[in-house]
Design a protein around this motif. Structure first.
Motif, short mmCIF file in Angstrom:
data_model
loop_
_atom_site.label_atom_id
_atom_site.label_comp_id
_atom_site.label_asym_id
_atom_site.label_seq_id
_atom_site.Cartn_x
_atom_site.Cartn_y
_atom_site.Cartn_z
N GLU A 1 0.82 -1.21 0.00
CA GLU A 1 0.00 0.00 0.00
C GLU A 1 0.85 1.26 0.00
OE1 GLU A 1 -3.12 2.79 0.22
OE2 GLU A 1 -2.96 0.77 -0.59
N GLY A 2 2.08 1.17 0.54
CA GLY A 2 2.98 2.31 0.51
C GLY A 2 3.34 2.73 -0.90
N ARG A 3 3.33 1.79 -1.83
CA ARG A 3 3.64 2.11 -3.22
C ARG A 3 2.39 2.37 -4.05
NH1 ARG A 3 7.80 1.95 -6.74
NH2 ARG A 3 7.21 1.81 -8.93
N TYR A 4 1.37 1.52 -3.90
CA TYR A 4 0.21 1.59 -4.79
C TYR A 4 -0.85 2.59 -4.33
CZ TYR A 4 2.08 -2.31 -7.43
OH TYR A 4 2.88 -3.09 -8.21
N ARG A 5 -0.89 2.93 -3.06
CA ARG A 5 -1.76 3.99 -2.55
C ARG A 5 -3.21 3.82 -3.02
NH1 ARG A 5 0.82 8.25 -0.24
NH2 ARG A 5 -1.04 9.52 -0.61
N LEU A 6 -3.77 2.66 -2.79
CA LEU A 6 -5.15 2.41 -3.17
C LEU A 6 -6.14 2.90 -2.11
CD1 LEU A 6 -4.84 -1.19 -4.67
CD2 LEU A 6 -4.74 1.01 -5.85
N MET A 7 -5.74 2.86 -0.85
CA MET A 7 -6.67 3.19 0.22
C MET A 7 -7.14 4.64 0.23
SD MET A 7 -7.67 0.53 1.71
CE MET A 7 -8.48 1.25 3.15
N PRO A 8 -6.30 5.64 -0.09
CA PRO A 8 -6.84 7.00 -0.11
C PRO A 8 -8.02 7.15 -1.08
CG PRO A 8 -4.46 7.08 -0.07
CD PRO A 8 -4.83 5.63 -0.26
N GLY A 9 -7.92 6.55 -2.27
CA GLY A 9 -9.03 6.63 -3.21
C GLY A 9 -10.25 5.87 -2.73
N ILE A 10 -10.02 4.75 -2.05
CA ILE A 10 -11.13 3.96 -1.52
C ILE A 10 -11.85 4.72 -0.41
CG2 ILE A 10 -11.65 1.89 -0.15
CD1 ILE A 10 -9.49 0.44 -1.85
N ILE A 11 -11.09 5.27 0.52
CA ILE A 11 -11.70 6.02 1.62
C ILE A 11 -12.41 7.26 1.10
CG2 ILE A 11 -11.23 7.33 3.74
CD1 ILE A 11 -8.84 5.42 4.20
#
Length: 345
Positions: free
Chosen positions: A137-147
């Motif tokens: 997640e540190g590289r792909y950063r999917l959670m900010p968009g999900i949240i």
């Protein structure tokens, strides 16, 4: 690798399984020559769906999940999700730890799903299969968009994690909690440093996770602790339980909920191999304790739960209610006309 068999993470096995959730030609495989990703292979895919229905027979207290990753570099030897890697012809041991599937279009898929007229705004749980704040997640950063998608649709959600990276998204979580129900839980089953290094080698240390609990709480986001797993004969001594619950209370956790180790197929074989290597004298005891299946006997689970709940009461915290979600209370209106500085509770 059988990509065509990669169906819904939470779907039942057998004929009822969904067909492939993405096309085989949509897979991009990458490796990165950096220390934090050395030895890990990432399979980037464009998924066809992202919101999964939990099987009706599941013990989970929620119906819908989002899992942006499959496989987990946390490498917890007991992880129940290991079995899912066998659907790809990957082994449930080192393959689960080092072959990570990344659903790179998860945020955009979720926005489409939440905007559908058929979606009724049900609670969505994350971190229930593998950790959404694992190293990738540190590289792909999917959670900010999900949240952000969940915030924009005021859709209630919860996150369970062992990853301190959740603090990166603190502002987004606060924004979401202002408009919908948000439940955050951090998993800390024990404090023993030697046990942590061998059984959860890819995770942040337990004290760092408790620091994350403290930080979330200080910023007004109530955070519970899932005390999981309680590992028989290695992390269940009364003194160990007391020290762990005391530390959880000191971190400001709103609740503590114990969960005894369970060993499903896939995880069981990997855990027992680890046990034979590190604690061979316990193998026979585990075989007896788990002779009836994946779960420890009810009498053992009740004993651990009772002890933890007594300690929680002693230290001023309590168990979480099933399905409970927490949010930041609304700031009170100023009672005087002059400017008043408000603080988050």
């Amino acid at each position: 690798m059988r990509w065509e068999n990669l169906a819904d993470d939470d779907a039942p096995s057998g004929p009822a399984r969904t067909a492939a959730l993405f096309a085989a030609d949509a897979v991009t495989t990458r490796t990165f020559d950096t220390p934090e990703f050395r030895g890990i292979t990432f399979h980037e895919i464009r998924a066809r769906s992202i919101v999964n229905r939990v099987p009706g027979a599941s013990r989970m207290p929620f119906e819908w999940t989002v899992n942006p990753y499959r496989g987990c570099s946390h490498a917890c030897v007991y992880c129940f999700a290991r079995k899912t890697h066998s659907y790809l012809d990957l082994d449930t041991g080192l393959g689960f730890d080092s072959q990570i599937v990344v659903k790179v279009n998860a945020p955009e898929l979720l926005r489409v799903h939440l905007a559908s007229r058929r979606w009724q705004g049900a609670h969505i749980a994350m971190g229930t299969n593998v950790d959404c704040y694992q190293r990738a997640e540190g590289r792909y950063r999917l959670m900010p968009g999900i949240i952000a998608a969940l915030r924009d649709h005021a859709n209630p959600f919860s996150i369970l994690t062992k990853g301190t990276l959740i603090l990166r998204d603190l502002e987004l979580l606060k924004e979401a909690a202002a408009v919908t129900e948000v439940g955050i839980s951090v998993s800390v089953g024990f404090l023993d440093q030697e046990l942590w290094r061998t059984v959860e080698p890819g995770t942040p240390a337990p004290d760092r996770r408790l620091d994350a609990v403290r930080a979330l709480t200080e910023h007004g986001i109530g955070c519970g602790v899932l005390m999981a797993p309680v590992i028989p004969f290695l992390g269940d001594h009364p003194d160990q339980l007391r020290a762990t619950v005391r530390a959880i209370a000191a971190a400001g956790a709103t609740s503590v909920t114990p969960l005894v180790l369970h060993l499903r197929p896939g995880a069981r074989e990997w855990f027992m191999a680890w046990l034979g290597q590190h604690h061979p004298h316990l193998v026979r005891r585990y075989e007896r304790l788990y002779a009836e299946g994946a779960y420890a006997p009810k009498w053992y689970q009740r004993r651990i739960t009772g002890q933890v709940h007594e300690l929680a009461t002693e230290f001023g915290i309590g168990p979480a209610h099933r399905g409970e979600a927490r949010r930041i209370p609304a700031a009170p209106e100023p009672t005087r006309p002059e400017p008043t500085q408000l603080s988050l509770l």
